[in-house]
Design a protein around this motif. Structure first.
Motif, PDB file in Angstrom:
ATOM      1  N   TYR A  17       0.864  -1.176   0.000  1.00 55.72           N
ATOM      2  CA  TYR A  17       0.000   0.000   0.000  1.00 55.72           C
ATOM      3  C   TYR A  17       0.901   1.226   0.000  1.00 55.72           C
ATOM      4  CZ  TYR A  17       0.947   0.324   5.072  1.00 55.72           C
ATOM      5  OH  TYR A  17       1.553   0.441   6.285  1.00 55.72           O
ATOM      6  N   VAL A  53       1.420   5.471   1.491  1.00 56.19           N
ATOM      7  CA  VAL A  53       0.959   6.441   2.485  1.00 56.19           C
ATOM      8  C   VAL A  53       1.459   7.832   2.119  1.00 56.19           C
ATOM      9  CG1 VAL A  53       0.820   7.052   4.931  1.00 56.19           C
ATOM     10  CG2 VAL A  53       1.201   4.666   4.279  1.00 56.19           C
ATOM     11  N   GLN A  80     -14.388  10.015   0.249  1.00 55.23           N
ATOM     12  CA  GLN A  80     -13.573   9.923   1.457  1.00 55.23           C
ATOM     13  C   GLN A  80     -13.237  11.274   2.062  1.00 55.23           C
ATOM     14  OE1 GLN A  80     -14.147   6.732   2.295  1.00 55.23           O
ATOM     15  NE2 GLN A  80     -12.072   6.763   3.136  1.00 55.23           N
ATOM     16  N   GLY A 105      -4.929   6.568  10.644  1.00 58.47           N
ATOM     17  CA  GLY A 105      -4.907   6.932   9.236  1.00 58.47           C
ATOM     18  C   GLY A 105      -6.266   6.792   8.592  1.00 58.47           C
ATOM     19  N   TRP A 136      -8.110   5.875   4.569  1.00 59.30           N
ATOM     20  CA  TRP A 136      -7.940   5.496   3.162  1.00 59.30           C
ATOM     21  C   TRP A 136      -8.419   6.657   2.299  1.00 59.30           C
ATOM     22  CZ3 TRP A 136     -11.990   3.116  -0.303  1.00 59.30           C
ATOM     23  CH2 TRP A 136     -11.421   2.739  -1.540  1.00 59.30           C
ATOM     24  N   TRP A 165      -3.198   5.615   1.339  1.00 55.73           N
ATOM     25  CA  TRP A 165      -3.697   6.050   2.646  1.00 55.73           C
ATOM     26  C   TRP A 165      -3.050   7.387   3.030  1.00 55.73           C
ATOM     27  CZ3 TRP A 165      -6.601   3.133   6.481  1.00 55.73           C
ATOM     28  CH2 TRP A 165      -7.121   1.921   5.972  1.00 55.73           C
ATOM     29  N   ALA A 222      -1.649   8.946   6.574  1.00 52.41           N
ATOM     30  CA  ALA A 222      -1.399   8.570   7.973  1.00 52.41           C
ATOM     31  C   ALA A 222      -0.317   9.479   8.525  1.00 52.41           C
ATOM     32  CB  ALA A 222      -0.962   7.108   8.058  1.00 52.41           C
TER      33      ALA A 222
END
Ligand code: ANZ
Ligand code: ZN
Length: 818
Positions: free
Chosen positions: A258, A260, A276, A304, A306, A323, A325
């Motif tokens: 993933y 960040v 989001q 965090g 998404w 994400w 975070a």
């Protein structure tokens, strides 16, 4: 004969030095020059024990170099802008200048009483118009070179002092000055581009090796924080520009599961999907209230959100959710990372919390991070890693991956620094105004050089109360001005500069006091600098000591100074503590310097400080005895009183054994002071005082020329630490004052030579060597010398010595094992 009256001596010699300008350098080229510099004081009140120690150290060096025949520059000034003056002004409904200059006067007279060998004619105060004019001039030169610029970003904010702080001023998440927890605010602020100099600040440290304490260099190295790695680009669906991440482990790219981005950077707000957005914005609000320390803490539970979009892994085309975070910081690297949970603990903690996949791509120790919850780091055999499989070491993996990315335009090898640009604007009054005018037509316009200084408006008391904007903004008469470029209405910049700007160039100004054509005359600086010895506290290891190196490099690039590093040697003196603890009001263990001086005299206090231990060590005042220092000084003083021979008498016929002590002391103290071992040097002076006393009372007697020779040298050596007694002795010995103008005597190697005897070395009853050794040799040394002899080694033929029989200094017998 004469009793040592320390109070009378202090008054007398202080007046003499002042009138005589004893410590003003000649600067006529007749002697080699040396520049000895103490970190200049902040005028917070009267001098305290800490000052007394630090300045006593610098004074030893300065006085020693003078006696060694150098033309010494040893100046003093005050770092006189800053918050405490402003807070005092608010409390007392006064102007900060009143408090500041009153304290400066108090400190100046204490410095004089303390007998420091300072050149007072170069005195400066950074809050004087004639000084800050040149601080502004330097700012404008930095501005011209693109090294001073404004940008908007989240900055450290002290809610109590109501001002921004540089990263260097945030200590453990709190304000360096008042201890309040630092928060973040988005503000448009001025910065110096110190990051342009990161490499040179690192590389030029090679010039400082040996001259600076190793731990200071290490702290600077860590602060600059050079990391080698790569920028890797990740495409994002529906977006033109890719996301670039900084990674020190591009070789783990197959393990990325993933991505960040920092929640408080611009990128996160751009990427977030409409669905989001609400959740994201709520999260950002929370993050703003979180300190940097908390964010970087590994203990804290990860948080965090998404962002509702995916990126594409450039090596295998996999989709990676993006994400936001807060463990990713906006202002490090690119503010975005690829997360490799198997091999980075922070990522693994996050992945476990949010149920993201963990893929192991390195077999480090046979364990599987997905099961153990412990990320594996370091070298290992690559797996699930395409082009890297088969490799087993990190550097090979990293270079192969970088080559692959570069060939494909998917990334590039790069270097990243932890160092941030220096945030220099402050929303407070008592500092140097930023010489910029803001014009609607022309934008940011520098105030022309001939209009400098931009003077502070006259504000006082309540007008200075912190409001979160600069008090200067409220001085509308001052703020409103005309644009130097178009003549239209314009506003002055209302921030003032961090006081670390003022202290980044004061040592240059000392070389050209009162100079009106610039901050300093380049020839003056070239003549005096670099500084031979800088003395000050280790608390400046990464603030002042980094900033002043940066300033020097910029001035070097401007062709104004010929060297890259301004300070050749650095001494960080220890702290003066009491009963094992730092002195503080709350502990009630403070020791008052003035009181100590009243009780024992300046000289005894100084001797106590220097004799206490190595200069770098803390000294515990409770464990010391200024009373015995005073007794020692009285003993030394009595030597001079007892001498009965005339000045100029030929020492050649003096008592051999006292002359030997004197000449050994001359050589040893010379070496010890040169090596910064001041405490041991004082011990040697004490020994010589005792030897001389013995010679007077029960040896050659007071008329012997050797007694005069010894007493004169005691006066000279003592002048490094106890200048008042030294002057008294020098005068009593019939010498022309000041002792500071005398020359360090030459040690006669023949007189200083140890008496030697011939020592025989026996092995199993046979003489194997004859060695010349000192008559008072110790057994350990005798054995060492014997074992170092080639004949002895041959005869031992590798056998161990199991027993030693010594009849020193004539014979040592070695018994080898089987
Ligand atoms: C992937 C990776 C895999 C990483 C791995 C480490 C280990 P230093 O050494 O301090 O430079 N990083 C990059 N930018 C960051 C930011 N703005 N905030 C927080 N972390 C950030 O650390 C560089 C590493 O810290 C980078 O390498 C990145 O994680 C992370 F097995 O990338 B690494
Ligand atoms: Zn204009």
């Amino acid at each position: 004969r004469e009793h040592y009256d320390r109070v009378a001596a202090q008054e007398k010699w202080q007046a003499f030095w002042e009138k005589d300008e004893t410590y003003k350098p000649l600067d006529d080229g007749s002697r080699e020059r040396r520049y000895v510099l103490d970190m200049f004081p902040y005028p917070s009140g009267d001098l305290h024990m800490g000052h007394a120690e630090a300045y006593a150290m610098g004074d030893v060096v300065s006085r020693f170099l003078r006696l060694k025949g150098f033309d010494v520059l040893h100046p003093i000034g005050w770092d006189s802008f800053g918050l405490p003056a402003e807070n005092a002004a608010i409390r007392n409904n006064a102007h900060p200048a009143e408090w500041t200059y009153a304290n400066i006067e108090t400190q100046a007279s204490s410095f004089k009483r303390y007998g420091l060998s300072l050149d007072w004619s170069r005195r400066l105060h950074t809050s004087d118009e004639e000084y800050y004019r040149w601080t502004q001039w330097l700012f404008l030169r930095f501005h011209e070179r693109g090294l001073a610029y404004r940008k908007e970003s989240f900055v450290n904010w002290c809610p109590k002092d109501q001002t921004v702080l540089a990263n260097e001023q945030v200590v453990g998440g709190t304000c360096e000055r008042c201890g309040t927890e630092v928060t973040k605010r988005k503000l448009r602020q001025w910065y110096f581009k110190i990051t342009d100099y990161a490499d040179r600040l690192l590389d030029d440290m090679s010039e400082l090796e040996g001259g600076w304490p190793e731990h200071v260099l290490t702290m600077q190295r860590n602060w600059i924080g050079r990391s080698e790695g790569a920028h890797v680009d990740f495409r994002v669906e529906g977006r033109e520009t890719p996301i670039t991440v900084f990674t020190t482990r591009p070789d783990t790219l197959y393990g990325a599961t993933y991505m960040v981005v920092a929640p408080d950077g611009d990128l996160a707000a751009e990427l977030v999907s409409d669905g989001q957005r609400a959740e994201f914005e709520a999260y950002v609000e929370k993050v703003k209230r979180t300190s940097e320390i908390e964010r970087q803490s590994t203990e804290r539970e990860k948080t965090g959100v998404w962002l509702g979009v995916d990126a594409i892994n450039p090596v295998n085309g996999e989709r990676l959710p993006i994400w936001a975070a807060d463990y990713v910081l906006a202002d490090y690297g690119t503010g975005a990372i690829m997360a490799v949970p198997a091999h980075d603990q922070r990522d693994l903690d996050f992945a476990r919390k949010f149920d993201l996949p963990v893929r192991t791509v390195l077999d480090v120790d046979g364990t599987d991070p997905a099961e153990t919850g412990v990320a594996t780091v370091g070298d290992g055999a690559y797996m699930n890693s395409g082009i890297l499989d088969g490799l087993t070491d990190k550097s090979a993996g990293v270079s192969r991956m970088i080559a692959h990315l570069e060939a494909d335009n998917g990334g590039v090898g790069t270097v990243q620094y932890r160092l941030r640009d220096w945030l220099l604007s402050r929303q407070r009054f008592w500092g140097c105004p930023i010489p910029i005018v803001h014009c609607e037509q022309c934008g940011e316009v520098p105030v022309p050089d001939e209009q400098l200084p931009v003077r502070l408006p006259d504000l006082r008391g309540d007008q200075l109360a912190p409001k979160g904007t600069s008090p200067l903004a409220a001085a509308t008469d001052w703020v409103n001005t005309t644009c130097p470029r178009c003549g239209g209405a314009a506003q002055r910049d209302t921030d003032t500069m961090d006081t670390f700007v003022d202290s980044s160039w004061y040592f240059f100004r000392y070389c050209s006091p009162g100079y009106e054509e610039g901050p300093f005359r380049p020839e003056d600086v070239a003549r005096w600098m670099p500084v031979a010895q800088y003395v000050g506290g280790v608390e400046h290891a990464i603030l002042h000591l980094l900033y002043m190196r940066f300033f020097s490099k910029v001035l070097h690039d401007m062709g104004m100074v010929p060297f890259k590093e301004p300070m050749q040697r650095l001494l960080n003196q220890g702290q003066v503590i009491n009963h094992g603890k730092a002195m503080s009001k709350s502990l009630g263990n403070g020791v008052d310097l003035g009181q100590q001086i009243d009780n024992y005299g300046v000289d005894a206090v100084r001797v106590t400080m220097i004799f206490a231990g190595p200069p770098e060590d803390d000294i515990d005042w409770a464990a010391l005895s200024p009373a015995s220092s005073l007794k020692f000084l009285q003993r030394a003083h009595r030597l001079a009183a007892d001498v009965t021979s005339e000045p100029g008498v030929d020492f050649a016929n003096g008592d051999r054994s006292l002359r030997k002590s004197t000449h050994q002391s001359i050589a040893e103290i010379d070496m010890l002071v040169g090596d910064g071992r001041f405490n041991v040097a004082v011990a040697r002076i004490m020994e010589l005082v005792n030897a001389t006393r013995k010679a007077i009372d029960s040896g050659c007697g007071p008329a012997d020329p050797a007694v005069r020779e010894a007493a004169e040298f005691v006066a000279q050596a003592l002048s490094l630490v106890a200048p008042y007694v030294a002057e008294e002795m020098w005068e009593m010995l019939g010498k022309e004052p000041s002792v500071a103008n005398s020359r360090w005597p030459e040690s006669d190697p023949q007189l200083a030579a140890e008496d030697t005897v011939t020592m025989v070395v026996q092995i199993q009853g046979k003489i194997r060597a004859k060695l010349e050794v000192p008559a008072d040799i110790a057994e350990e040394t005798a054995v060492e010398l014997a074992l170092a002899d080639a004949g002895v080694q041959r005869s031992l033929a590798g056998r161990e010595v199991v027993k030693v029989i010594a009849k020193l200094p004539k014979m040592v017998s070695l018994v080898p094992g089987k």
